[in-house]
Design a protein around this motif. Structure first.
Motif, PDB file in Angstrom:
ATOM      1  N   GLU A  98      -1.580 -56.701  35.187  1.00 52.55           N
ATOM      2  CA  GLU A  98      -2.346 -55.428  35.757  1.00 52.55           C
ATOM      3  C   GLU A  98      -3.957 -56.841  36.018  1.00 52.55           C
ATOM      4  O   GLU A  98      -3.797 -57.251  35.607  1.00 52.55           O
ATOM      5  N   ARG A 157      -6.566 -57.459  39.940  1.00 48.17           N
ATOM      6  CA  ARG A 157      -6.990 -57.765  40.824  1.00 48.17           C
ATOM      7  C   ARG A 157      -7.344 -58.794  42.126  1.00 48.17           C
ATOM      8  O   ARG A 157      -7.252 -60.052  41.504  1.00 48.17           O
ATOM      9  N   GLN A 172     -10.266 -56.237  49.082  1.00 50.59           N
ATOM     10  CA  GLN A 172      -9.839 -56.723  47.897  1.00 50.59           C
ATOM     11  C   GLN A 172      -9.037 -54.962  46.530  1.00 50.59           C
ATOM     12  O   GLN A 172      -9.361 -54.265  47.246  1.00 50.59           O
ATOM     13  N   TYR A 173      -7.492 -56.050  46.397  1.00 44.98           N
ATOM     14  CA  TYR A 173      -6.467 -55.136  45.587  1.00 44.98           C
ATOM     15  C   TYR A 173      -6.419 -54.539  44.559  1.00 44.98           C
ATOM     16  O   TYR A 173      -7.112 -55.855  43.884  1.00 44.98           O
ATOM     17  N   ALA A 174      -6.272 -53.652  43.650  1.00 39.93           N
ATOM     18  CA  ALA A 174      -5.517 -53.662  42.328  1.00 39.93           C
ATOM     19  C   ALA A 174      -4.296 -53.342  42.556  1.00 39.93           C
ATOM     20  O   ALA A 174      -3.639 -53.101  43.509  1.00 39.93           O
ATOM     21  N   LEU A 198      -8.842 -51.519  47.352  1.00 44.16           N
ATOM     22  CA  LEU A 198      -9.998 -51.491  46.634  1.00 44.16           C
ATOM     23  C   LEU A 198     -11.059 -51.518  47.737  1.00 44.16           C
ATOM     24  O   LEU A 198     -12.514 -50.360  47.552  1.00 44.16           O
TER      25      LEU A 198
END
Length: 149
Positions: A135, A137, A121-123, A113
């Motif tokens: 689910e 982040r 930062q990832y989702a 992201l």
């Protein structure tokens, strides 16, 4: 990009032996990775307690998907590997109580992201046979560069 097997995953991330939770990378590119695993069915999974593997541990599965993606990107670019430390989970939603009783493989798609010099930062979304399991982040702080593996 092409499928990556467990041996290649083990060469890219610090998690070794049974603590490496992913079995294969199905696909990936600069922004996303899709990984799969049957480790949730393994009675020797080190995250199990009282014979069960709780959905809370999907946070670790998501974080390791991020590590795999970082390793793939470093390998592809020839850049040194930068180890990461998970510093935050946000918007986590667990849609099941446990995962050791799931018959199919679990699959995760993790997407970058935001990237800054020393953080990412990832989702991520984790599913099994079309059922959404978790689910959320995650944010990672990156450490000093390590020699390429």
């Amino acid at each position: 990009m092409s499928r990556v097997d467990r041996a290649a995953i083990l060469a890219m991330i610090p998690h070794q032996g049974a603590m490496c939770l992913w079995d294969a990378v199905d696909s990936w590119d600069a922004g996303t990775v899709a990984v799969r695993s049957a480790s949730h069915r393994d009675p020797g999974n080190p995250l199990r307690s009282d014979g069960r593997l709780r959905a809370l541990h999907l946070c670790e599965y998501g974080a390791q998907a991020m590590a795999v993606h970082g390793g793939l990107r470093a390998r592809d670019s020839g850049a040194p590997v930068r180890p990461g430390m998970l510093v935050a989970l946000r918007g986590m939603q667990l849609h099941v109580a446990r995962i050791d009783d799931l018959a199919g493989d679990i699959e995760c798609v993790a997407e970058v992201l935001v990237e800054a010099g020393d953080s990412q930062q990832y989702a991520f979304r984790i599913e099994c046979d079309g059922l959404l399991l978790a689910e959320g982040r995650a944010a990672v702080m990156l450490g000093a560069e390590q020699p390429a593996l």
